[in-house]
Each structure stands twice: as structure tokens, then as C-alpha cells.
Write a protein that holds these residues in place. Sequence first.
Motif, PDB file in Angstrom:
ATOM      1  N   SER A 320      -0.802  -1.513  -6.672  1.00  0.00           N
ATOM      2  CA  SER A 320      -0.159  -0.951  -5.481  1.00  0.00           C
ATOM      3  C   SER A 320      -1.155  -0.652  -4.379  1.00  0.00           C
ATOM      4  N   ARG A 343      -0.878   3.179   9.429  1.00  0.00           N
ATOM      5  CA  ARG A 343      -0.591   3.667  10.786  1.00  0.00           C
ATOM      6  C   ARG A 343      -1.018   2.640  11.836  1.00  0.00           C
ATOM      7  N   SER A 366       7.023   2.619  -5.581  1.00  0.00           N
ATOM      8  CA  SER A 366       6.517   3.856  -4.951  1.00  0.00           C
ATOM      9  C   SER A 366       5.643   3.538  -3.744  1.00  0.00           C
ATOM     10  N   ALA A 367       4.725   2.584  -3.907  1.00  0.00           N
ATOM     11  CA  ALA A 367       3.845   2.227  -2.796  1.00  0.00           C
ATOM     12  C   ALA A 367       4.642   1.628  -1.635  1.00  0.00           C
ATOM     13  N   CYS A 368       5.638   0.802  -1.940  1.00  0.00           N
ATOM     14  CA  CYS A 368       6.461   0.205  -0.882  1.00  0.00           C
ATOM     15  C   CYS A 368       7.257   1.279  -0.153  1.00  0.00           C
ATOM     16  N   ALA A 369       7.801   2.230  -0.906  1.00  0.00           N
ATOM     17  CA  ALA A 369       8.581   3.297  -0.273  1.00  0.00           C
ATOM     18  C   ALA A 369       7.712   4.106   0.682  1.00  0.00           C
ATOM     19  N   GLU A 370       6.507   4.445   0.255  1.00  0.00           N
ATOM     20  CA  GLU A 370       5.596   5.216   1.117  1.00  0.00           C
ATOM     21  C   GLU A 370       5.231   4.429   2.371  1.00  0.00           C
ATOM     22  N   LEU A 371       4.941   3.157   2.188  1.00  0.00           N
ATOM     23  CA  LEU A 371       4.572   2.322   3.334  1.00  0.00           C
ATOM     24  C   LEU A 371       5.737   2.183   4.307  1.00  0.00           C
ATOM     25  N   GLN A 373       8.238   4.177   4.874  1.00  0.00           N
ATOM     26  CA  GLN A 373       8.457   5.416   5.610  1.00  0.00           C
ATOM     27  C   GLN A 373       7.465   5.557   6.757  1.00  0.00           C
ATOM     28  N   THR A 374       6.211   5.211   6.510  1.00  0.00           N
ATOM     29  CA  THR A 374       5.196   5.272   7.571  1.00  0.00           C
ATOM     30  C   THR A 374       5.521   4.288   8.691  1.00  0.00           C
ATOM     31  N   VAL A 394      14.166   5.390  -0.170  1.00  0.00           N
ATOM     32  CA  VAL A 394      13.723   5.958   1.106  1.00  0.00           C
ATOM     33  C   VAL A 394      14.940   6.520   1.846  1.00  0.00           C
TER      34      VAL A 394
END
Length: 926
Positions: A320, A343, A366-371, A373-374, A394
Motif C-alpha cells: 500500500s 496533496r 485502506s490506502a485507497c480510501a485515505e488517498l 479522501q485527500t 469513504v
Amino acid sequence: MFRLLGPVAVLDPAGTPLPVGGPRRRALLAALLLHPGTNLPVERLVGMLWPDPPPPTASTMVHGAVAALRRALEPSAPHVLVTRDGGYVLEVPPEWVDAARFERALEAGRRLLATSPQRASSLLSEALAEWRGPALAGVEEPFARAAAARWDELRLQCFELHADAELRLGRHSTVLARLDELAAAHPLREELCAHLIVALYRCGRQAEALAAYRRLRATLVCELGVEPGERLRGLELAVLRHDQRLQPAHTSGATLPAPLGSFIGRDGELDELPALVRSHRLVTLTGPGGSGKTRLALEVARRLTDVDTYLVELAPLPTSALVAETLAVALGIRAEPGHALARTVAAALSFRPAVVVLDNCEHLVSACAELVQTLLAGAAELCVLATSREPLGVPGERVHVVRPLPAAAADESWERAAASDAARLFADRAAAAHPGFTVTAGNAALVGEVCRRLDGMPLAIELAAARAATLPLAELADRLDDRFALLESATRAADPRHRSLAAALAWGYDLLPAAERALFARLAVFPAGFDLAAARAVCGGPSDVALPLARLVASSMVNLDDQADGGARYRLLESVRAYAGELLDGPTRAALADRHASHYLGLAQEAQPRLFAAGSGPWLERLHAERDNLRAALAWCFDADPERGVRLVRCLWHYWDLRGSRDEGLHWVQMALAAVGPDRPDQRMPLLSAGALLHVGRADLAETVRLATEQLALSEPRCARRWEGDALAMLATVDWARGHFDRAQQRYEDAVEACLDGGDVWSAALAEAQLARLHRDRQEPDAARLVALRSLAHADDVGEDVARGLALDVLASLEFRWGDTAEAGRLVAEALALYRGVRYREGEASALRLAGEIALRAGRTAAARDAFRTAFELCRRIGHRAGTAGALEGLADVATMSGAGDAAAALLEEAAALRARIGVPRLAAG
């Protein structure tokens, strides 16, 4: 290598010209090269080389010239000039001749123009780079002039096609100056004029676009007595009306792949999903493997024609930690110093509407969801279309379940059965394997049975349909029945749709001969595409894999992707690869992973020395093409054999730095440093060097100092002068960035001395270029010029493009500030070409801004505007916000010189706001 596109010449493998001789020998060589592999009798050669009547000794002179040519060629290319049946033959592979390479790249670019303008532009650029002047320059015989005229025409066509590709990509400012020049030199070429009109209009120069049309019309009427064609007349009207169709189509840096077959069914979803993506911003297509999620997502993305679209393939990723990096690479964005990569990507995507397709997220949820959202928080007009076997979770996500294709019931009429989506897909794919296949009253029941038994799963149906050319439908259906019975006990608790896909795969697998079955399972070791050489090295055995691999392609178990250069790469669909992997036991899987890692370590070790020599560009491209395999090799090595992982990292750091993949590089460097402690200084110092370099590229100055200081402490007591010099150069760069110029100068000077003592001329050249910049910034022109010339001399000794480009770039800035502006322009143009050859985008953007300043001082406002605008677009694409601000300031200077004060003020305001956000002030000119 043989050169015809310019003065006729021959080069040895090192690129040194061979002594061919005078005009007569060059004409003879040209005649032989124009007929490669053809026996040319002496009488014919005489007729080509002399006017009628030839001199009495012409035949003797031909024999003598051939003998001299053979002596010149023998050390580098023995046995290529042979005597046969009283004549002479030059037997050289086409890739040895620049004209053959040019024509091959031209035709490949022509084929790809409509479907992949990005790749077409690259190929056409490569074709144009083969030219060094007029074709067959210096050979005036009639046979040569005819060939030269043909090649000159092809060169113009290549320019036109390249301009077309660049315009399709929205790069009108990049090609404008060259189009203007060519249109003036060839005033009757309507295609050139059409491209010029579009480029001028897009650059805001409507009056000049109309003037270009009027010039062409006047020339055509005066010289040929004809009016411009319909396309040109339509362009004039479109310019007058400000027609929106003149604006560039929204295209991405990585265009969507062309579909390999027709898209069948799901009409309702295709009507619904585009609107759903726009309104919800995150739509996730879920469903089991083989249900058609990826194909549906791509088809939806193609229908969103008014936005940029990007495909990011995540299936090959081993960790990830590489998700953001993979997205950045797909978008052509690079990490910006001092900012998180996610960012930076979000900022780069905030300029205009875009859709990102994240494909195969299930193993990285998890990594895709965090990315995601950003991205959605930072880019208001961005939408994400994801495919996954489970939702991302998300907030605001809209989940759309991709269901199987409807298949007709057993009691339906044959006409209704044939019209079902599942049967239509079967018929289409079966016809591809068996031309003429259709669903009829006689076979509709069997087609429907097959589709029902496969639960309407698209991938399973396609795999079954591919066998229609070799199996009767009745036998096909019977084999599926057997396979379901066999699978029932093993997959009793599984979703029936998973069982149907597994059944189709297992059925196709069982139809294969033993050699193909064994190879198919072993191919699961490749996470993405691979070539034949890799298949042989990793999966081969006593017999060659080429024929079994070809049979797997014919059976639709393996996909074959033709490459523009004439090569081919193979790949397994993700669901197919997962199935193949299940066929392997643990020891076999480990042994294959070991061979896979060894093969790609060998490739990296072969490439590594060539990355620091002339002609490194193709090796960088080769590493980039294999990045997924290299990642898989790294992941396996650091799990099973860290020593091999360390060797891989030591081979790849320069590639990561040039491509701007510094986050990925640091991930692997940190893994390597964890495996190599301070008690092994010889192995640790190169890793510390790589880490310091990647950190300084991100402006992580504290980490740079930490790593470089440890490297210096390890190198000094061991008299490891190469690594001592490298560490000093890193520390000097930090001193320079922090304004400690005196200490930076001393460290750079010590670094150069240590690098040269250690035999590292490449690092010495880079340190000297940085030292020359320091002298420049301290207003010390004589010292700056002296050191920059030393840097160029050392860079020329090595031949590597980045070192040479940097030295030329610095020299150009010195000439611009204190010398000859015309010489500065020549130097920066050469630096720009070198940077582009290795795709070093930061260097390219910097050189473009200097080129803009040079053009502006010379009063060439149009050229300055083009350079600054290209730099602006490039910096924005790679996420370089300080460079974006500098390009905006350059455009403001152009506007000021052009009398557009309001536009200049607006540009400066935008640049100042951007600088305030990133905390990088504008340096005073001087």
C-alpha cells in the motif's frame, strides 16, 4: 551504425565516426545502403556513380572503393560488405540504419495517432531526432537525389503528424514556433497551415490565425489557380466564430487504453453511471473477479468526453505504500519538495475537471480510501471511479454492484435467446475466433445453456467463446458440466458466480496440452506485463516457451499486447492470474519468485552502468516499462532475500530520482538500510547516498544532513574518497539552500577533489555544476565560468545526459547574465534536448524558463511566450508549484513587453498568491 539522414556517415559502437573516405566512397556507400541485402553488379554501380559514358577505369575504381570501405567497416562491422556473383551486397540489420529507424517510428506514430496521441508524439519525436541535416547531404548523384526527395517529404509528413499529436494533447504552444517556421518554408502545404491556424488560435492570436489562412489562399490562387480545400475554409469560419471545437479535447497524460473488442450490453448502466459519477464524485463498482468491472469503468470514462480521464492500475502493487506514487506516475505528477505527494497530486488535479479510474483496489482498500479522501478534499472538480471487490468505505461513496449479464431462460424463443446480452457477447467473441459464427435456431439452445452455466459472467463467457473454433458447442457444454461437478466439492461455500468463473478457467486449463498447462501456472509469477525473454528466463525449462506461450494466447488464457516498436508484451488478466496462482504449490511459487527476482535483478544490473553513460534514455524507458516487475522483485527480496533487495536498490536509485519517483525510492532505500547496518559500511554508504539524494530532491533537508553525515563518518576513516565526495556534495547543497555560501563553497570544492580521487567523474561533474551556480549567485562570473567549463569537460568525459545537460544549463545562465545572449540560447537548447532525452522534467522546466528569458531579452516575444507557457504547463503537470510561479512571472514579463499591463498584473498576482501558499519567495534578478 549507418547514417543517411544528413551527411552519409558510419559510426562505431561507441559513436565515433569511421573514416569512410571522400565523396565517391560516400556515394558508393549510399548506393549500397539504399538497396540493403541486394546484390548490385559492378555495371549497375558504375551507372549509378558516373554519368554516361563513364570513364574507362570506372569498374576498377568501384572495386577499389569497395575494398577501402570494407577495410573501414571491418573492425566494427565485419562481414557486412560481401562479394556475391560479381557484385556487392551490404547486409546490415534495419536497426543499424537511421533512415530505417526513422521510417519505422514514423509509421508506428501514424498508426497510433488517433488512439494514443501521447505515444504517437513520443515515437514521432524519436523519428525526427534521427535527422542531422538534409538527407544524403554531399551525395549529388541522381539516384541519391531521388531517395533524398522521398525522405524529405516523409520528414515533412512526420512534422505534420507530430504537430497533430501535440495539438491533440493540448500542447499548442510547444509546436507553434516550429509550425510558423515550416509554414513559411512550405507555403503550399495545407496540412501545415491548418495546424498553424489552430495553434495560433489556441494561443489567443486570432488575427494571426486568420492572416495565416489569407497568406495560404493568396499563394494557392496565385501559383496554382486553386482555392484552399474544404478543411481550411471551415477552419477560417471556425476562427471567426470562436468555435469551441477549436479548443483542445480533454486528454490525459496517460490516455485510456484502446478497447480490444466491442462493448456489449449494460446499456442501462452506461446511461446511468456517467451522471452518477458527476453527482457523487466517488462511485465504486463492486463485484467478483470476472464480472466486467474494469471494462465497464473504462467505457463509462470514455463517455465523459468533456473532462480529463486517467487510468491507474493498482493490481500489480505489492504494498500500500506505493498507491500515491502509482497515481502520480500515471498522471505524470512528481513529488513537490516539502509537501506530501497526495496533496501535490490533489493540487495538480484542481485546475480543471478530471476523472480518475482507480482499478482493482480490493487488496489496498485502506490506502485507497485515505488517498481518495485527500484527493476529493483538495480538488473540487475531481471525480473518482473505483473498481473493487468491496467498497472503499469513504463518506459520500456511491456503490454500484456490477451484476452478471442477463442470459435467456431455457424456454425462451431462440430469437429472444440470441438477443440476450450474454448470448450477444458469446457470439461476438466466438466470431472473432471462428469467423462466420452466429447464433441460429439450431445452436441457440446450446449457447444459452453455456451462458447460463457460466452465470452470465463476462470473463467466463469470453473464455468459453474463444474455444468455439476448436470444439463443437455440444462438447463445450458437456465439458462445463464435468468441470462444475469437479469443482463442487472444493468450492461448495463459495459464491456461485466465483464458481462459474473458476469453472470456465479450469475447463480452459484442462483443454491445454501438458506443456501449456505447466507454463500457464508459472506465468502467475508476473504481476503485470512481461516479454518473451522474461518468460524464458523465469518460467522456461528444458524446452523453449515461445510455442506454448503462443498457444496460450490463441486460447485466450494470455493476452498479447503489440508494442509500437514492433515488440510484444504478454499479460494475464487479474482474475486469470489469481486462478493460475492457485495452481502452484508453495515451494514452486517460491522457486518461481526467486527466479523472477534474479531475472529482474540481472536486468537492473545490466542497466545500471548504462544509466551513467551516453544513450541512457532507452535504458531508463526499459526500466520504466518493467516497474511493476521490479516492485514485485523488491517486495519478494526484502521478505525472503534482503541481500538481493539491497543490490536492486543500488541499481535503481538514479531511475527513481530522474523520474521523480522519490517517495517510492525512499520506501525501498529505507528497507535496504534496515537490512544493512553500520557494521557493513561498504554496502551501507551507497544506500545512504541514494537516500540523501532522494531526500534533497524533496527538500527534506534535515534527513539529507542526517544521512550524508553518517555517510561521511563511514567514508573518511576508510579513505572511501568516492563516497566521501558524494556526502560532502550533499551537505554543500544543504548549506547552499540555507544560505551558508562560504561553507557550501568549501564543501563543494572538497567534494570535487574527493570524487575525482575516487574515480567518480560523474558526481564530480554534478558538484562542479552546483559550485558554478553558487559562484553565479555570488556575482562571481569568472569563477563561475571556469568551474562550469570544468563541469562540462567532465560531463563530456562520462557522456551521461543529465550531467551534460546541467553543465550546459549553468553555462547558458552565465552567458545570459554576462555574455552572449545568442550563445546562451544555443546552450540552453542543447541542454533542453538532453533533459528531454531522459525525461528529466525538472531540468526541462528550468531550461524552458531560461529559454523564455533569453527570447524576451532578444525581443522575440512570441518565442518567449511559448517557452514560458510550455514551462507553466509542464510544471503544473508534475506538481512543481515554485516552477509554476516562475513561469507565470515570465508570462507576466511577456505581457508587460507586449503592452498588456492588466494581464501582467493578473499573472503576477496569481504567482504571488502561489508563492505565499508554498513559502518560496521570488528571487531578485541579477
